[in-house]
Scaffold this active site. Sequence first.
Site, PDB file in Angstrom:
ATOM      1  N   ASP A  92      14.883  -2.842 107.563  1.00  0.00           N
ATOM      2  CA  ASP A  92      13.610  -2.233 107.194  1.00  0.00           C
ATOM      3  C   ASP A  92      13.714  -0.725 107.451  1.00  0.00           C
ATOM      4  O   ASP A  92      14.739  -0.232 107.920  1.00  0.00           O
ATOM      5  CB  ASP A  92      12.453  -2.890 107.946  1.00  0.00           C
ATOM      6  CG  ASP A  92      12.544  -2.697 109.448  1.00  0.00           C
ATOM      7  OD1 ASP A  92      13.393  -1.899 109.899  1.00  0.00           O
ATOM      8  OD2 ASP A  92      11.778  -3.343 110.176  1.00  0.00           O
ATOM      9  N   CYS A 310      14.297 -34.089 109.900  1.00  0.00           N
ATOM     10  CA  CYS A 310      15.207 -32.933 109.923  1.00  0.00           C
ATOM     11  C   CYS A 310      16.606 -33.387 110.328  1.00  0.00           C
ATOM     12  O   CYS A 310      16.775 -34.240 111.192  1.00  0.00           O
ATOM     13  CB  CYS A 310      14.679 -31.903 110.924  1.00  0.00           C
ATOM     14  SG  CYS A 310      15.731 -30.449 111.100  1.00  0.00           S
ATOM     15  N   CYS A 312      19.054 -31.125 111.317  1.00  0.00           N
ATOM     16  CA  CYS A 312      19.750 -30.024 111.985  1.00  0.00           C
ATOM     17  C   CYS A 312      20.449 -30.516 113.248  1.00  0.00           C
ATOM     18  O   CYS A 312      20.191 -31.620 113.729  1.00  0.00           O
ATOM     19  CB  CYS A 312      18.783 -28.879 112.298  1.00  0.00           C
ATOM     20  SG  CYS A 312      17.833 -29.081 113.825  1.00  0.00           S
ATOM     21  N   CYS A 315      18.032 -31.743 115.975  1.00  0.00           N
ATOM     22  CA  CYS A 315      17.368 -33.024 115.700  1.00  0.00           C
ATOM     23  C   CYS A 315      18.370 -34.179 115.667  1.00  0.00           C
ATOM     24  O   CYS A 315      18.016 -35.319 115.939  1.00  0.00           O
ATOM     25  CB  CYS A 315      16.581 -32.940 114.393  1.00  0.00           C
ATOM     26  SG  CYS A 315      15.126 -31.871 114.553  1.00  0.00           S
ATOM     27  N   HIS A 341      16.483 -25.000 115.802  1.00  0.00           N
ATOM     28  CA  HIS A 341      15.727 -25.930 114.947  1.00  0.00           C
ATOM     29  C   HIS A 341      14.778 -25.182 114.014  1.00  0.00           C
ATOM     30  O   HIS A 341      14.705 -25.477 112.823  1.00  0.00           O
ATOM     31  CB  HIS A 341      14.924 -26.940 115.767  1.00  0.00           C
ATOM     32  CG  HIS A 341      13.918 -27.650 114.911  1.00  0.00           C
ATOM     33  ND1 HIS A 341      14.266 -28.639 114.010  1.00  0.00           N
ATOM     34  CD2 HIS A 341      12.588 -27.443 114.730  1.00  0.00           C
ATOM     35  CE1 HIS A 341      13.195 -29.032 113.351  1.00  0.00           C
ATOM     36  NE2 HIS A 341      12.157 -28.309 113.760  1.00  0.00           N
TER      37      HIS A 341
END
Lengths: 378, 378
Positions: A92, A310, A312, A315, A341
């Site tokens: 930014d 999920c 991932c 999980c 997560h």
Amino acid sequence: MDFHFEILKTDPTGARLGRLTTPHGVIDTPAFMPVGTSGTVKGLTQQALTELGVQVLLGNTYHLYLRPGHEKIRRLGGLHRFMSWPGAILTDSGGFQVFSLADLRKITDEGVVFRSHLDGSEHFLSPETSIEIQQALGSDIAMVFDECIEYPADHARAAAAVKRTTEWALRCRDFSRRNTETSTNPGQVYFAIVQGGTHADLRRESARQLVDLDFPGYAIGGLAVGEPHALSCEMAARAAEELPQDRPRYVMGVGLPEQLADYVRCGVDMMDCVLPTRNARNGCLFTSTGRLNIGNAIYADDPRPPDERCSCMVCRTYSRAYLRHLFQANEILASILNSHHNVAFFLDIMGKIRQAIAFGELAELSSEFLARIEAGEP
Amino acid sequence: MDFHFEILKTDPTGARLGRLTTPHGVIDTPAFMPVGTSGTVKGLTQQALTELGVQVLLGNTYHLYLRPGHEKIRRLGGLHRFMSWPGAILTDSGGFQVFSLADLRKITDEGVVFRSHLDGSEHFLSPETSIEIQQALGSDIAMVFDECIEYPADHARAAAAVKRTTEWALRCRDFSRRNTETSTNPGQVYFAIVQGGTHADLRRESARQLVDLDFPGYAIGGLAVGEPHALSCEMAARAAEELPQDRPRYVMGVGLPEQLADYVRCGVDMMDCVLPTRNARNGCLFTSTGRLNIGNAIYADDPRPPDERCSCMVCRTYSRAYLRHLFQANEILASILNSHHNVAFFLDIMGKIRQAIAFGELAELSSEFLARIEAGEP
């Protein structure tokens, strides 16, 4: 690889499936960009980011300028090399942080004098210095320096900021053209930022003025600062209507999981948000059935993964009971696993959105998704 | 897999190369065990521990008993399942923490009344309750409850603690034999702990008394509590001389990188220490040429890895300059990466020690290693 954007498919809703090529790899759009404020996405190693499939992350010019300093990063070969991140980086301009974090001293057409939130030291940021810093960082996509206003802001105040933002965008463009060889990334490009507050006519006007300056991409800034979500989408849509079809569009600082598809339907290609990592550190997990505050005692004996839908690493491996224990014990691993997560969850939503656009089914995805979240706590 | 220890080779120094088989995998000895106090090795995911080649880690009975509570861990299937750790786990008895962390209220032959360092609540720990807790945790190797004394302690004080420690070891053994079915790990075994302060005759006496009770392994406790390193090694050696050759020997709570081989030469097979992770969080990196305080300004522009002789993920990927920035900015990633490197470094030393024993060259390894560390700051 030179900067290049192609649209692969457009959904009936207006959503676009695309591919953005940068000097550091291809970004599948619509893309979610995790925020790496100070040269690190808080709680995640660069190895974890790669495993998560992150293609682009955001760095904050304001923070990196103050610490460790852009000239240090330049000497160390630019931000990619400094933080050992092989993927794409968007920086930014520092504008938003100067207006929100720093102790503002004086805003003039020339630039902004402010005091650091770290040590109170006085600094000056202008269109030219912002570009200079971002050239030292060597991001793949740099942002022009804009004037960010508070919400709500009346028409006159917002119009003045639009005017200044356009003047500053022109100065950024000209400065960068005069100094093409000072960037640590020869392929670096600049996106302009549409302002205009919550005034539709100003959003259109700001977009038109910036399009005249011919940037390779456009951001829509000053949203998600307190206005209702519907108004935020309305502003994004009005701006997007004025922006060229063949350039990427980036809405800055959004949003909640259930909001991402809304911006995509406005024709937006990129988003970033600190929520997945910031909320993770506060014990808030985003799941397919809503938000889960892992510190809650009801999870103390819960053997289920945070989100049963999920896949991932977190999980697949850990239980709510374990994550709750880590959070209660103030363990570092709580921040690591919660952040992992949440970032996985945001990226997964974007993957589902891209797939839905490919099949022309984005409208269905959104209503299914919202229905599950509204069904209540997991 | 049933508990089983075999010695593959003995070095001229007295060092042993071995293999310890547990219900959760084989441990190559001499082994270094990272400390996972509250069910997590601070700053490292279980995935990272696996990638680092960790075969066994230590859990603290005192901490887990207080939070989240051993009955909760029992309900969730034991500590391995609770923390999703497939490798071996050794739990201490809680004795050392009760004597060092808690507010001690009363020590009798029956046990110890203490107040929690977390909330001041009053608790009672005895040989029987320590075993009960460790059975709920289901570690592969549990420790008997011992009386830990301060340093220095005179002969009478140390002798009394030896007597009580033997009595408590017997009670632990008997209690565990009466309650074999209450452990969440049917293959769990118990190690006794040699005490005796810095008195050679008491170390020998303590070892002999415990050997009579016939444990599958023996620890040497109460070392590295302030005594000189040479005296610590002397005590370990005297105890080891009395212990059976065919049982594993574990010196608790040691040591510095340059000290590990000294204990191995005393015939020690296992060690644990919080230093790699605790020092990591304070910015202290262990390297092959000594300790490096990453917060030091001299590293601000240093593009080299923390340790040029180390091939861990951190040293392959990140620079001192970046790690210094993360530490200065108080980023979570500083703790993650510093801990990763330090644990890798300790494990690497142990790997080199095992290799040296295999080739009968442990004496040479130690002097080379010390020479480099003494050569000064990296």
